[in-house]
Scaffold this active site. Structure first.
Site, PDB file in Angstrom:
ATOM      1  N   ASP A 377       0.784  -1.225   0.000  1.00  0.00           N
ATOM      2  CA  ASP A 377       0.000   0.000   0.000  1.00  0.00           C
ATOM      3  C   ASP A 377       0.821   1.283   0.000  1.00  0.00           C
ATOM      4  OD1 ASP A 377      -2.287  -1.474  -0.143  1.00  0.00           O
ATOM      5  OD2 ASP A 377      -2.764  -1.356   1.987  1.00  0.00           O
ATOM      6  N   ASN A 461     -10.566  -0.952  -1.185  1.00  0.00           N
ATOM      7  CA  ASN A 461     -11.647  -1.643  -0.485  1.00  0.00           C
ATOM      8  C   ASN A 461     -11.492  -1.656   1.026  1.00  0.00           C
ATOM      9  OD1 ASN A 461      -9.412  -3.444  -1.288  1.00  0.00           O
ATOM     10  ND2 ASN A 461     -10.529  -5.023  -0.187  1.00  0.00           N
ATOM     11  N   TYR A 462     -10.224  -1.598   1.523  1.00  0.00           N
ATOM     12  CA  TYR A 462     -10.004  -1.745   2.966  1.00  0.00           C
ATOM     13  C   TYR A 462      -9.843  -0.400   3.656  1.00  0.00           C
ATOM     14  CZ  TYR A 462      -9.790  -6.708   4.028  1.00  0.00           C
ATOM     15  OH  TYR A 462     -10.139  -8.009   4.286  1.00  0.00           O
ATOM     16  N   HIS A 513      -2.747 -10.214   5.919  1.00  0.00           N
ATOM     17  CA  HIS A 513      -2.475  -8.799   6.193  1.00  0.00           C
ATOM     18  C   HIS A 513      -1.183  -8.743   6.999  1.00  0.00           C
ATOM     19  CE1 HIS A 513      -6.293  -6.834   4.957  1.00  0.00           C
ATOM     20  NE2 HIS A 513      -6.825  -8.012   5.246  1.00  0.00           N
ATOM     21  N   GLU A 659      25.991  -5.869  11.016  1.00  0.00           N
ATOM     22  CA  GLU A 659      26.742  -4.967  11.892  1.00  0.00           C
ATOM     23  C   GLU A 659      26.463  -5.255  13.368  1.00  0.00           C
ATOM     24  OE1 GLU A 659      27.690  -0.845  10.406  1.00  0.00           O
ATOM     25  OE2 GLU A 659      25.741  -1.162   9.462  1.00  0.00           O
ATOM     26  N   ASP A 665      22.990   2.874  18.419  1.00  0.00           N
ATOM     27  CA  ASP A 665      21.655   3.447  18.212  1.00  0.00           C
ATOM     28  C   ASP A 665      20.840   2.417  17.435  1.00  0.00           C
ATOM     29  OD1 ASP A 665      19.451   4.998  17.858  1.00  0.00           O
ATOM     30  OD2 ASP A 665      20.434   6.583  16.692  1.00  0.00           O
TER      31      ASP A 665
END
Length: 760
Positions: A377, A461-462, A513, A659, A665
């Protein structure tokens, strides 16, 4: 005289009755007015815990003025030769998208923490170069009043982007509609007898994606549906394979057709065989209007409503939200949808970025319109379809509604009113409670009031409902629920291997989904670790009876050190506790961390042997943790759908370099979702109940105790103090009655629907 005297008596009696009735009526009205609750205060009765921070504007979506400045700057660059016409042809150069280019993280953090300059505000612009046959992405800045643009296509994707990777634009759709009308005109008799197509009556098309079977293809199976409410569940049994690889419609052609389960090579072959009576014909039959969402019963009573007795306990300024101990910045990307940044609890940053990344579905079918379908999407635009929310239905009536602006496949920035809502919500169960029956009799509890940040995107449609929820315990939840119409296909031999029949000649097709979230947690800074915890049974001897053994649960802890080790696949058993941890400890000596708790009911992921799988390789993993990189901004891309066999973003490459993730981070990419096997109760609409998934970010040894114990929502009483208001506002609720002050109901959502005509 007698008659006159009698009439005077009647008049006197009538006057007396009138006066008496008036007195009674006034007494009743006075009583009603006296007992009517006063209006609730619209003003906040208690001060906010902290002030708004305009540094949140670093993450704010572009304003209407900024969109126009970028557009006009690019149009002034004559060498780019751009068009912004709504129905620009694919053979021309089209300015398709403008949106915020996010600042690099290190610079943004320095600015947010008062240690660096404000990052330059820039936009990303996407241009479909139909004349040259490629796509380019530009950075345009600084904003406001841009003076430069820079091609960043190779920097971002390490490859050129072919023109066939583009999204189908409004301009191309107009050409497709015209092409289809020519097909219908050649099959006039068939279209009338089988589908009642004629003057004022037509069929609607719905596309299969991806558009072909190999890189370079742009061959789309278009399935046709009745032109009525809920068209998606009214298939007619007619499908056309359109080759539209050329940017010129003169080079387009029909490659195959499917009619009532039978294939034909050309329109002429279908017409000839139909006219000759050598095909099994579909005979038109009027269909009941089972797809309509108009209530079958007349509304009688309004259900429970949310209102604020003492004003709203949250505040919104620009794109910055304050709620009790929480603060965050927000935005809505046209491509990926909802996102929040710089999420802080009690002033301490917990999350740098929490965002939707992709929504993907894989369908099963025996007919071509669904047999290959794999929807990605983001390639259409998730946030693009965030229309106005309906007050009192999509969000509580008294929620705060926020407008957004977007520039995607339009001639000018479009305003979408009330497309985000924010509200505080009683979640319907206590956040915590205990009734002390033994000793020290007391009751202590707390209502689970939380802040909900929501948008809803209607993608074909969703309809996906996206919620970020902020709890007073320091937890944040990201979740999605799906509703709307199922995709369906015409029932033919073999169809029932791929779903259930849900209406006459209608199959509800099995599909998955998969939803991907980006969770960039910064736990007490950016130097973090990824840890897992679980349990195992160990056989131990009892200290007081060494010759007797018992199986006892034991904590199992592990620290994962590399990206490949931290890529937790769906098809393997994963530890149940997943943590992003700091090297700092709480009062009890445990590393302070946040736990990722995933709620998911996904079906099986597409086998990696399939050529389309690399474009959705993020779905291999329940959770994958990588080292943060500014160039690894998203797990998917605008081009994944239409160049699915050679994806510009292959998430598995983020993990391939393996890595170190120790003292780094870290970013967690979380996949959730559900398997959907449609059934008769999906008609007319799929309900949201049970159709969703999400991830809960929970403090784990982050605090020394549950932070909600400091909330003013807590309730406590002991025997004899049940009616005291000191620690129990519920005891005083009947003294604080008020009636809500309601905004008038309005709706402008239809202003933002897709328009297939030229407009300014």
């Amino acid at each position: 005289m007698l008659v006159k005297r009698s009439m005077n008596s009647l008049v006197k009696w009538a006057l007396a009755v009138f006066v008496l009735v008036s007195i009674i009526l006034n007494i009743v009205l006075l009583g009603i007015h006296t007992n009517r609750a006063p209006k609730c205060s619209t003003q906040r009765l208690h001060p906010l815990k902290r002030a708004h921070d305009e540094r949140s504007l670093a993450f704010a979506d572009l304003t209407r003025e900024e969109y126009l400045q970028v557009q006009q700057y690019l149009l002034r660059q004559k060498d780019l030769d751009l068009s912004t016409n709504q129905i620009t042809k694919p053979s021309e150069n089209f300015l398709f998208l403008i949106e915020l280019s996010l600042p690099k993280k290190a610079g943004a953090l320095a600015y947010l923490d008062g240690k660096g300059a404000k990052p330059s505000r820039e936009a990303t612009a996407v241009v479909f170069y139909g004349k040259q046959g490629y796509i380019k992405e530009y950075i345009v800045g600084p904003l406001p009043n841009p003076t430069y643009h820079r091609d960043v296509t190779m920097e971002r994707y390490k490859t050129e982007l072919p023109i066939n990777a583009r999204t189908v634009t409004i301009g191309e759709y107009v050409m497709i509609f015209t092409f289809i009308e020519k097909i219908f005109s050649k099959l006039e008799k068939l279209m009338k007898e089988s589908f009642d197509v004629g003057p004022g009556k037509t069929l609607n098309g719905f596309e299969q994606m991806p558009r072909g079977v190999q890189s370079g293809d742009r061959k789309t199976w278009i399935s046709f549906f009745r032109d009525m409410a809920g068209m998606y569940i009214h298939p007619v049994g007619f499908e056309v394979l359109l080759n539209h690889e050329s940017v010129n419609a003169s080079g387009w052609k029909v490659e195959r057709l499917l009619y009532n389960g039978q294939y034909f090579n050309t329109v002429e072959e279908l017409k000839q065989k139909y006219d000759a009576g050598s095909v099994k014909k579909i005979v038109y039959k009027e269909s009941p209007d089972y797809g309509s969402l108009k209530p079958r019963s007349t509304p009688l009573q309004i259900g429970p409503q949310l209102f604020y007795a003492e004003g709203k306990r949250y505040s919104i300024s620009h794109n910055h939200v304050l709620y009790l101990d929480w603060s965050f910045a927000f935005g809505l990307s046209s491509l990926t949808g909802m996102r929040v940044f710089d999420v802080r609890f009690k002033g301490e940053r917990i999350i740098y970025e929490l965002s939707v990344q992709e929504a993907m579905s894989v369908y099963g079918s025996v007919t071509p319109g669904m047999i290959l379908t794999k929807f990605l999407d983001t390639s259409i635009g998730i946030g693009r379809f965030a229309h106005e929310l309906v007050r009192g239905v999509d969000c509580p009536y008294e929620a705060t509604y926020v407008d957004t602006y977007r520039y995607i496949d339009v001639p000018a920035p479009a305003r979408f009113r009330n497309s985000i809502c924010v509200f505080e919500h009683n979640m319907g169960q206590p956040l915590r409670r205990h009734f002390s029956d033994f000793f020290h009799n007391n009751y202590g509890g707390m209502v689970n009031n939380a802040l909900v940040f929501r948008t809803i995107t209607a993608i074909g449609n969703y309809d996906y409902m996206w919620d970020f929820i902020f709890y007073q315990s320091g937890s944040v939840e990201a979740k999605v629920h799906a509703t709307g119409y199922i995709s369906s296909s015409y029932l033919v031999d073999g169809s029932l291997r791929h779903g259930h029949q849900v209406a006459e000649n209608v199959l509800g097709n099995i599909h998955t989904h998969f939803i991907n979230f980006k969770v960039d947690l910064d736990v007490l800074g950016v130097n973090n670790y990824f840890q897992t915890k679980d349990m195992e049974y160990v056989n131990v001897s009892l200290p007081w009876k060494p010759d007797h053994y018992s199986m006892v649960p034991q904590l199992v802890e592990k620290q994962l050190t590399t990206e490949q080790e931290a890529a937790l696949r769906y098809d393997t058993k994963t530890p149940r506790y997943l943590h992003i941890a700091s090297n700092k400890t709480n009062r009890w000596g445990h590393q302070r961390s946040y736990r990722l708790q995933v709620f998911s009911f996904t079906g099986d992921h597409l086998p990696e042997s399939q050529p389309e799988e690399r474009a959705m390789s993020w779905a291999r993993y329940k959770v994958a943790v990588t080292k943060h990189k500014d160039l690894e901004q998203t797990s998917s891309s605008l081009y994944s759908q239409n160049n699915i066999w050679s994806p510009s973003v292959d998430f598995s490459k983020y993990i391939e370099d393996n890595e170190s993730i120790e003292d780094e981070d870290l970013v967690a990419w979380v996949t959730t979702g559900f398997l959907h096997i449609p059934h008769s109760e999906d008609i007319p609409n799929t309900v949201a109940v049970g159709n969703g998934g999400g991830v809960l970010l929970r403090p784990h040894n982050y605090f020394d105790e549950d932070p909600s114990i400091h909330s003013t929502d807590g309730v406590y009483f002991t025997p004899g103090s049940e009616d005291s208001c000191e620690n129990n506002r519920m005891a005083c609720l009947n003294q604080d009655r008020c009636s809500p002050v309601l905004e008038p109901f309005t709706y402008h959502g239809f202003e933002g629907v897709m328009k297939f005509t030229d407009s300014v």
